[in-house]
Design a protein around this motif. Sequence first.
Motif, PDB file in Angstrom:
ATOM      1  N   GLY A  76      43.944  37.938  49.833  1.00 26.72           N
ATOM      2  CA  GLY A  76      42.813  38.442  50.586  1.00 26.72           C
ATOM      3  C   GLY A  76      41.516  38.522  49.812  1.00 26.72           C
ATOM      4  O   GLY A  76      40.598  39.226  50.222  1.00 26.72           O
ATOM      5  N   ARG A  77      41.419  37.826  48.701  1.00 27.65           N
ATOM      6  CA  ARG A  77      40.178  37.898  47.921  1.00 27.65           C
ATOM      7  C   ARG A  77      39.038  37.239  48.678  1.00 27.65           C
ATOM      8  O   ARG A  77      39.206  36.176  49.280  1.00 27.65           O
ATOM      9  CB  ARG A  77      40.357  37.211  46.570  1.00 27.65           C
ATOM     10  N   GLY A  78      37.882  37.858  48.620  1.00 29.70           N
ATOM     11  CA  GLY A  78      36.741  37.339  49.345  1.00 29.70           C
ATOM     12  C   GLY A  78      35.857  36.452  48.494  1.00 29.70           C
ATOM     13  O   GLY A  78      35.747  36.612  47.273  1.00 29.70           O
ATOM     14  N   GLN A  79      35.206  35.513  49.169  1.00 28.25           N
ATOM     15  CA  GLN A  79      34.175  34.715  48.516  1.00 28.25           C
ATOM     16  C   GLN A  79      33.086  35.652  47.986  1.00 28.25           C
ATOM     17  O   GLN A  79      32.833  36.728  48.555  1.00 28.25           O
ATOM     18  CB  GLN A  79      33.593  33.718  49.520  1.00 28.25           C
ATOM     19  N   LEU A  80      32.454  35.259  46.911  1.00 27.81           N
ATOM     20  CA  LEU A  80      31.413  36.078  46.307  1.00 27.81           C
ATOM     21  C   LEU A  80      30.347  36.408  47.338  1.00 27.81           C
ATOM     22  O   LEU A  80      29.792  35.518  47.992  1.00 27.81           O
ATOM     23  CB  LEU A  80      30.784  35.339  45.123  1.00 27.81           C
ATOM     24  N   GLY A  81      30.071  37.696  47.494  1.00 25.06           N
ATOM     25  CA  GLY A  81      29.041  38.138  48.420  1.00 25.06           C
ATOM     26  C   GLY A  81      29.524  38.463  49.812  1.00 25.06           C
ATOM     27  O   GLY A  81      28.751  38.969  50.628  1.00 25.06           O
ATOM     28  N   ASP A  82      30.801  38.212  50.102  1.00 18.12           N
ATOM     29  CA  ASP A  82      31.320  38.487  51.440  1.00 18.12           C
ATOM     30  C   ASP A  82      31.835  39.916  51.597  1.00 18.12           C
ATOM     31  O   ASP A  82      32.200  40.320  52.702  1.00 18.12           O
ATOM     32  CB  ASP A  82      32.462  37.522  51.793  1.00 18.12           C
ATOM     33  N   GLY A  83      31.895  40.676  50.504  1.00 15.71           N
ATOM     34  CA  GLY A  83      32.490  42.006  50.562  1.00 15.71           C
ATOM     35  C   GLY A  83      31.590  43.081  49.992  1.00 15.71           C
ATOM     36  O   GLY A  83      30.361  42.991  50.027  1.00 15.71           O
ATOM     37  N   CYS A  84      32.234  44.095  49.420  1.00 12.17           N
ATOM     38  CA  CYS A  84      31.523  45.317  49.041  1.00 12.17           C
ATOM     39  C   CYS A  84      31.392  45.516  47.530  1.00 12.17           C
ATOM     40  O   CYS A  84      30.933  46.570  47.085  1.00 12.17           O
ATOM     41  CB  CYS A  84      32.245  46.526  49.643  1.00 12.17           C
ATOM     42  N   VAL A  85      31.767  44.533  46.724  1.00 14.18           N
ATOM     43  CA  VAL A  85      31.750  44.710  45.275  1.00 14.18           C
ATOM     44  C   VAL A  85      30.349  44.425  44.721  1.00 14.18           C
ATOM     45  O   VAL A  85      29.708  43.426  45.087  1.00 14.18           O
ATOM     46  CB  VAL A  85      32.778  43.796  44.591  1.00 14.18           C
ATOM     47  N   ASP A  86      29.914  45.275  43.807  1.00 18.35           N
ATOM     48  CA  ASP A  86      28.640  45.072  43.118  1.00 18.35           C
ATOM     49  C   ASP A  86      28.874  44.082  41.973  1.00 18.35           C
ATOM     50  O   ASP A  86      29.063  44.462  40.825  1.00 18.35           O
ATOM     51  CB  ASP A  86      28.120  46.410  42.586  1.00 18.35           C
ATOM     52  N   LEU A  87      28.860  42.807  42.303  1.00 17.49           N
ATOM     53  CA  LEU A  87      29.220  41.771  41.338  1.00 17.49           C
ATOM     54  C   LEU A  87      28.235  41.707  40.178  1.00 17.49           C
ATOM     55  O   LEU A  87      28.641  41.623  39.015  1.00 17.49           O
ATOM     56  CB  LEU A  87      29.304  40.418  42.051  1.00 17.49           C
ATOM     57  N   ARG A  88      26.943  41.731  40.475  1.00 21.57           N
ATOM     58  CA  ARG A  88      25.963  41.693  39.387  1.00 21.57           C
ATOM     59  C   ARG A  88      26.064  42.948  38.522  1.00 21.57           C
ATOM     60  O   ARG A  88      25.934  42.884  37.304  1.00 21.57           O
ATOM     61  CB  ARG A  88      24.546  41.530  39.928  1.00 21.57           C
ATOM     62  N   GLY A  89      26.320  44.092  39.151  1.00 18.96           N
ATOM     63  CA  GLY A  89      26.475  45.319  38.381  1.00 18.96           C
ATOM     64  C   GLY A  89      27.621  45.217  37.393  1.00 18.96           C
ATOM     65  O   GLY A  89      27.498  45.667  36.245  1.00 18.96           O
ATOM     66  N   PHE A  90      28.741  44.635  37.810  1.00 15.11           N
ATOM     67  CA  PHE A  90      29.856  44.420  36.892  1.00 15.11           C
ATOM     68  C   PHE A  90      29.443  43.504  35.748  1.00 15.11           C
ATOM     69  O   PHE A  90      29.730  43.775  34.577  1.00 15.11           O
ATOM     70  CB  PHE A  90      31.048  43.800  37.639  1.00 15.11           C
ATOM     71  N   ARG A  91      28.773  42.396  36.099  1.00  8.61           N
ATOM     72  CA  ARG A  91      28.370  41.456  35.057  1.00  8.61           C
ATOM     73  C   ARG A  91      27.423  42.114  34.063  1.00  8.61           C
ATOM     74  O   ARG A  91      27.544  41.922  32.843  1.00  8.61           O
ATOM     75  CB  ARG A  91      27.721  40.222  35.705  1.00  8.61           C
ATOM     76  N   GLU A  92      26.511  42.912  34.549  1.00  3.41           N
ATOM     77  CA  GLU A  92      25.585  43.592  33.648  1.00  3.41           C
ATOM     78  C   GLU A  92      26.315  44.583  32.744  1.00  3.41           C
ATOM     79  O   GLU A  92      25.958  44.739  31.571  1.00  3.41           O
ATOM     80  CB  GLU A  92      24.495  44.294  34.472  1.00  3.41           C
ATOM     81  N   ARG A  93      27.338  45.240  33.272  1.00  2.00           N
ATOM     82  CA  ARG A  93      28.094  46.195  32.449  1.00  2.00           C
ATOM     83  C   ARG A  93      28.879  45.485  31.351  1.00  2.00           C
ATOM     84  O   ARG A  93      28.909  45.945  30.212  1.00  2.00           O
ATOM     85  CB  ARG A  93      29.036  47.012  33.333  1.00  2.00           C
ATOM     86  N   VAL A  94      29.550  44.375  31.697  1.00  2.00           N
ATOM     87  CA  VAL A  94      30.322  43.694  30.646  1.00  2.00           C
ATOM     88  C   VAL A  94      29.383  43.069  29.619  1.00  2.00           C
ATOM     89  O   VAL A  94      29.689  43.043  28.414  1.00  2.00           O
ATOM     90  CB  VAL A  94      31.316  42.658  31.221  1.00  2.00           C
TER      91      VAL A  94
END
Length: 276
Positions: free
Chosen positions: A219-237
Amino acid sequence: MNGLERFSLNQETIRQWSLPELAEGCAEAGVRRVGLWRAPVRAYGVERAARLMREAGLTVSSLCRGGFLTAADPADRAAALADNRAAVDEAAALGTDTLVLVCGGLPEGSRDLCAARERIADALAELVPYAAERGVRPAIEPLHPMFASDRCVVSTLAQALDLAERFPADRMGVVVDTYHLWWDDTVPRLIERAGASGRIAAFQLADWITPLPEGVLLGRGQLGDGCVDLRGFRERVDAAGYTGPVEAEIFNPALWARDGAEVLAETTERYRRLVA
Protein backbone atom coordinates in the motif's frame (compact mmCIF):
# COMPACT_ATOMS: atom_id res chain seq x y z
CA MET A 1 23.20 18.88 -12.88
CA ASN A 2 19.76 17.35 -13.33
CA GLY A 3 18.50 17.45 -9.74
CA LEU A 4 18.85 13.68 -9.42
CA GLU A 5 22.40 13.53 -8.10
CA ARG A 6 21.32 11.74 -4.90
CA PHE A 7 18.19 10.06 -6.25
CA SER A 8 18.09 6.27 -6.36
CA LEU A 9 15.34 4.13 -7.83
CA ASN A 10 14.57 1.01 -5.88
CA GLN A 11 13.88 -1.82 -8.29
CA GLU A 12 10.53 -2.66 -6.67
CA THR A 13 9.10 0.74 -7.59
CA ILE A 14 9.00 -0.44 -11.21
CA ARG A 15 8.75 -4.18 -10.65
CA GLN A 16 7.42 -4.69 -14.17
CA TRP A 17 10.87 -3.93 -15.59
CA SER A 18 13.46 -6.64 -16.06
CA LEU A 19 16.99 -5.88 -14.92
CA PRO A 20 18.09 -4.91 -18.46
CA GLU A 21 15.04 -2.66 -18.78
CA LEU A 22 15.85 -1.12 -15.40
CA ALA A 23 19.42 -0.40 -16.45
CA GLU A 24 18.40 1.06 -19.80
CA GLY A 25 15.48 3.07 -18.44
CA CYS A 26 17.48 4.61 -15.62
CA ALA A 27 20.39 5.49 -17.88
CA GLU A 28 18.06 7.18 -20.36
CA ALA A 29 16.35 9.15 -17.57
CA GLY A 30 19.59 10.38 -16.04
CA VAL A 31 19.22 8.25 -12.91
CA ARG A 32 22.59 6.97 -11.74
CA ARG A 33 21.70 4.90 -8.66
CA VAL A 34 19.50 1.86 -8.13
CA GLY A 35 18.48 -0.26 -5.16
CA LEU A 36 18.26 -3.95 -6.03
CA TRP A 37 16.45 -6.99 -4.62
CA ARG A 38 17.98 -10.40 -4.19
CA ALA A 39 15.41 -12.60 -5.94
CA PRO A 40 15.52 -10.94 -9.38
CA VAL A 41 19.28 -10.46 -9.10
CA ARG A 42 19.77 -14.14 -8.34
CA ALA A 43 17.48 -15.15 -11.19
CA TYR A 44 19.50 -13.01 -13.60
CA GLY A 45 22.85 -13.99 -12.10
CA VAL A 46 24.71 -11.92 -9.51
CA GLU A 47 27.91 -11.35 -11.47
CA ARG A 48 25.95 -10.76 -14.66
CA ALA A 49 23.75 -8.21 -12.88
CA ALA A 50 26.79 -6.45 -11.46
CA ARG A 51 28.30 -6.17 -14.92
CA LEU A 52 25.01 -4.92 -16.38
CA MET A 53 24.80 -2.12 -13.81
CA ARG A 54 28.43 -1.10 -14.30
CA GLU A 55 28.10 -0.99 -18.08
CA ALA A 56 25.00 1.21 -17.76
CA GLY A 57 26.90 3.61 -15.48
CA LEU A 58 24.75 2.73 -12.47
CA THR A 59 25.79 2.44 -8.84
CA VAL A 60 23.91 0.01 -6.60
CA SER A 61 22.84 2.00 -3.54
CA SER A 62 21.54 -0.95 -1.52
CA LEU A 63 20.60 -4.60 -1.67
CA CYS A 64 17.36 -5.87 -0.12
CA ARG A 65 17.18 -7.94 1.86
CA GLY A 66 18.84 -9.92 4.58
CA GLY A 67 17.40 -10.54 8.01
CA PHE A 68 14.69 -12.86 9.35
CA LEU A 69 16.94 -13.63 12.29
CA THR A 70 14.39 -14.38 15.02
CA ALA A 71 14.19 -18.18 14.73
CA ALA A 72 14.43 -20.11 17.99
CA ASP A 73 15.03 -23.51 16.40
CA PRO A 74 18.80 -24.16 15.98
CA ALA A 75 18.46 -25.54 12.46
CA ASP A 76 16.31 -22.59 11.35
CA ARG A 77 18.77 -20.19 12.94
CA ALA A 78 21.71 -21.80 11.12
CA ALA A 79 19.83 -21.62 7.81
CA ALA A 80 19.03 -17.94 8.37
CA LEU A 81 22.65 -17.13 9.09
CA ALA A 82 23.79 -19.00 5.99
CA ASP A 83 21.30 -17.06 3.87
CA ASN A 84 22.50 -13.77 5.35
CA ARG A 85 26.12 -14.60 4.64
CA ALA A 86 25.07 -15.28 1.04
CA ALA A 87 23.31 -11.90 0.99
CA VAL A 88 26.50 -10.22 2.17
CA ASP A 89 28.46 -11.91 -0.61
CA GLU A 90 25.87 -10.78 -3.17
CA ALA A 91 26.01 -7.19 -1.92
CA ALA A 92 29.79 -7.19 -2.18
CA ALA A 93 29.64 -8.59 -5.70
CA LEU A 94 27.18 -5.85 -6.73
CA GLY A 95 29.48 -3.19 -5.32
CA THR A 96 27.17 -1.89 -2.61
CA ASP A 97 28.21 -1.51 1.01
CA THR A 98 24.60 -1.53 2.31
CA LEU A 99 22.61 -4.69 3.00
CA VAL A 100 19.12 -3.84 4.26
CA LEU A 101 17.89 -6.12 7.05
CA VAL A 102 14.24 -6.91 7.70
CA CYS A 103 14.84 -8.62 10.99
CA GLY A 104 11.94 -11.08 11.17
CA GLY A 105 8.71 -11.54 13.11
CA LEU A 106 7.70 -13.76 15.99
CA PRO A 107 8.39 -17.47 15.58
CA GLU A 108 5.25 -19.59 15.38
CA GLY A 109 3.59 -19.89 18.76
CA SER A 110 5.72 -17.19 20.40
CA ARG A 111 4.50 -13.97 21.99
CA ASP A 112 7.84 -12.82 23.35
CA LEU A 113 8.97 -9.74 21.44
CA CYS A 114 11.93 -9.06 23.72
CA ALA A 115 13.33 -12.58 23.28
CA ALA A 116 12.97 -12.28 19.51
CA ARG A 117 14.95 -9.04 19.51
CA GLU A 118 17.71 -10.64 21.59
CA ARG A 119 17.97 -13.45 19.06
CA ILE A 120 18.49 -10.80 16.39
CA ALA A 121 21.37 -9.37 18.42
CA ASP A 122 22.89 -12.83 18.87
CA ALA A 123 22.71 -13.50 15.14
CA LEU A 124 24.19 -10.11 14.28
CA ALA A 125 27.15 -10.87 16.54
CA GLU A 126 28.01 -13.63 14.07
CA LEU A 127 27.01 -11.83 10.87
CA VAL A 128 28.58 -8.40 11.42
CA PRO A 129 32.24 -9.55 11.44
CA TYR A 130 31.64 -11.61 8.29
CA ALA A 131 30.11 -8.59 6.56
CA ALA A 132 32.88 -6.23 7.70
CA GLU A 133 35.51 -8.47 6.14
CA ARG A 134 33.72 -8.02 2.80
CA GLY A 135 33.16 -4.28 3.04
CA VAL A 136 29.42 -4.55 3.66
CA ARG A 137 27.50 -2.84 6.45
CA PRO A 138 24.18 -4.44 7.40
CA ALA A 139 21.48 -1.88 8.14
CA ILE A 140 18.44 -2.59 10.31
CA GLU A 141 15.19 -1.29 8.84
CA PRO A 142 12.47 -0.71 11.43
CA LEU A 143 9.07 -1.53 9.99
CA HIS A 144 5.67 -0.12 10.89
CA PRO A 145 4.23 -1.85 13.99
CA MET A 146 1.62 -3.62 11.85
CA PHE A 147 4.47 -5.86 10.66
CA ALA A 148 5.70 -6.86 14.12
CA SER A 149 4.05 -10.27 14.25
CA ASP A 150 5.19 -11.71 10.94
CA ARG A 151 7.95 -9.59 9.39
CA CYS A 152 9.83 -7.38 11.82
CA VAL A 153 9.81 -7.16 15.61
CA VAL A 154 11.89 -3.99 15.24
CA SER A 155 9.15 -1.39 14.94
CA THR A 156 10.81 1.89 15.89
CA LEU A 157 14.00 3.69 15.07
CA ALA A 158 14.84 3.58 18.78
CA GLN A 159 14.67 -0.23 18.77
CA ALA A 160 16.81 -0.36 15.63
CA LEU A 161 19.42 1.92 17.19
CA ASP A 162 19.45 -0.05 20.44
CA LEU A 163 20.43 -3.13 18.42
CA ALA A 164 22.81 -1.38 16.04
CA GLU A 165 24.67 0.42 18.81
CA ARG A 166 25.92 -2.89 20.19
CA PHE A 167 28.35 -2.85 17.25
CA PRO A 168 30.78 -0.26 15.84
CA ALA A 169 29.08 2.34 13.68
CA ASP A 170 31.16 1.52 10.62
CA ARG A 171 29.94 -2.08 10.82
CA MET A 172 26.23 -1.72 11.65
CA GLY A 173 23.75 0.91 10.53
CA VAL A 174 20.04 1.68 10.35
CA VAL A 175 17.59 2.55 7.59
CA VAL A 176 15.32 5.60 7.79
CA ASP A 177 12.21 4.81 5.72
CA THR A 178 9.49 7.46 5.61
CA TYR A 179 6.71 4.92 5.07
CA HIS A 180 7.50 3.08 8.27
CA LEU A 181 8.48 5.98 10.53
CA TRP A 182 6.34 8.97 9.59
CA TRP A 183 3.87 8.42 12.45
CA ASP A 184 6.43 8.45 15.31
CA ASP A 185 6.88 11.84 16.98
CA THR A 186 10.21 10.73 18.49
CA VAL A 187 11.79 10.30 15.06
CA PRO A 188 13.35 13.80 14.79
CA ARG A 189 15.51 13.32 17.90
CA LEU A 190 16.23 9.70 16.94
CA ILE A 191 17.48 10.81 13.52
CA GLU A 192 19.79 13.20 15.37
CA ARG A 193 20.97 10.31 17.55
CA ALA A 194 21.56 8.11 14.51
CA GLY A 195 23.41 10.85 12.68
CA ALA A 196 25.63 11.75 15.63
CA SER A 197 27.29 8.34 15.43
CA GLY A 198 27.10 7.93 11.66
CA ARG A 199 24.49 5.17 11.81
CA ILE A 200 22.25 6.22 8.91
CA ALA A 201 23.15 3.77 6.17
CA ALA A 202 20.14 4.32 3.89
CA PHE A 203 17.24 6.72 3.47
CA GLN A 204 14.14 5.47 1.66
CA LEU A 205 11.00 7.24 0.45
CA ALA A 206 7.37 6.27 0.06
CA ASP A 207 4.16 8.01 1.04
CA TRP A 208 1.36 6.86 3.36
CA ILE A 209 -2.07 6.91 1.77
CA THR A 210 -5.43 6.02 3.30
CA PRO A 211 -7.31 3.86 2.94
CA LEU A 212 -4.46 1.49 2.19
CA PRO A 213 -5.24 0.30 -1.35
CA GLU A 214 -3.67 -3.17 -1.22
CA GLY A 215 -3.11 -3.76 2.46
CA VAL A 216 -0.13 -2.53 4.43
CA LEU A 217 2.54 -4.47 2.50
CA LEU A 218 1.64 -3.26 -0.99
CA GLY A 219 0.00 0.00 0.00
CA ARG A 220 2.89 2.42 -0.35
CA GLY A 221 1.93 5.63 -2.05
CA GLN A 222 3.63 7.49 -4.84
CA LEU A 223 5.57 10.49 -3.57
CA GLY A 224 3.15 13.30 -2.79
CA ASP A 225 -0.01 11.18 -2.81
CA GLY A 226 -0.21 10.87 0.99
CA CYS A 227 0.40 12.59 4.29
CA VAL A 228 4.16 12.21 4.84
CA ASP A 229 6.36 15.31 5.09
CA LEU A 230 8.93 13.95 2.65
CA ARG A 231 11.06 17.09 2.39
CA GLY A 232 10.99 17.45 6.17
CA PHE A 233 12.42 13.94 6.52
CA ARG A 234 15.10 14.67 3.95
CA GLU A 235 16.06 17.88 5.70
CA ARG A 236 16.32 16.05 9.04
CA VAL A 237 18.57 13.29 7.73
CA ASP A 238 20.70 15.88 5.95
CA ALA A 239 21.00 17.93 9.14
CA ALA A 240 22.09 14.76 10.92
CA GLY A 241 25.00 14.44 8.51
CA TYR A 242 23.65 11.96 6.00
CA THR A 243 24.86 12.70 2.47
CA GLY A 244 24.07 9.40 0.77
CA PRO A 245 21.45 8.23 -1.74
CA VAL A 246 17.76 9.07 -1.40
CA GLU A 247 16.01 5.93 -2.57
CA ALA A 248 12.39 5.78 -3.75
CA GLU A 249 11.01 2.37 -2.73
CA ILE A 250 7.30 2.15 -3.51
CA PHE A 251 5.42 -1.17 -3.49
CA ASN A 252 2.18 -0.41 -5.31
CA PRO A 253 0.37 -2.61 -7.87
CA ALA A 254 -1.17 0.47 -9.48
CA LEU A 255 2.33 1.64 -10.39
CA TRP A 256 3.32 -1.83 -11.56
CA ALA A 257 0.39 -1.87 -13.99
CA ARG A 258 1.59 1.29 -15.75
CA ASP A 259 4.31 1.93 -18.29
CA GLY A 260 7.64 1.85 -16.49
CA ALA A 261 9.13 4.90 -18.19
CA GLU A 262 6.01 6.88 -17.27
CA VAL A 263 6.30 5.82 -13.63
CA LEU A 264 9.98 6.75 -13.54
CA ALA A 265 9.31 10.18 -15.08
CA GLU A 266 6.55 10.82 -12.54
CA THR A 267 8.67 9.65 -9.62
CA THR A 268 11.68 11.76 -10.55
CA GLU A 269 9.51 14.83 -11.15
CA ARG A 270 7.94 14.45 -7.72
CA TYR A 271 11.31 13.84 -6.12
CA ARG A 272 12.63 17.11 -7.54
CA ARG A 273 9.51 19.03 -6.54
CA LEU A 274 8.72 17.48 -3.13
CA VAL A 275 11.97 16.10 -1.73
CA ALA A 276 15.15 17.60 -3.18
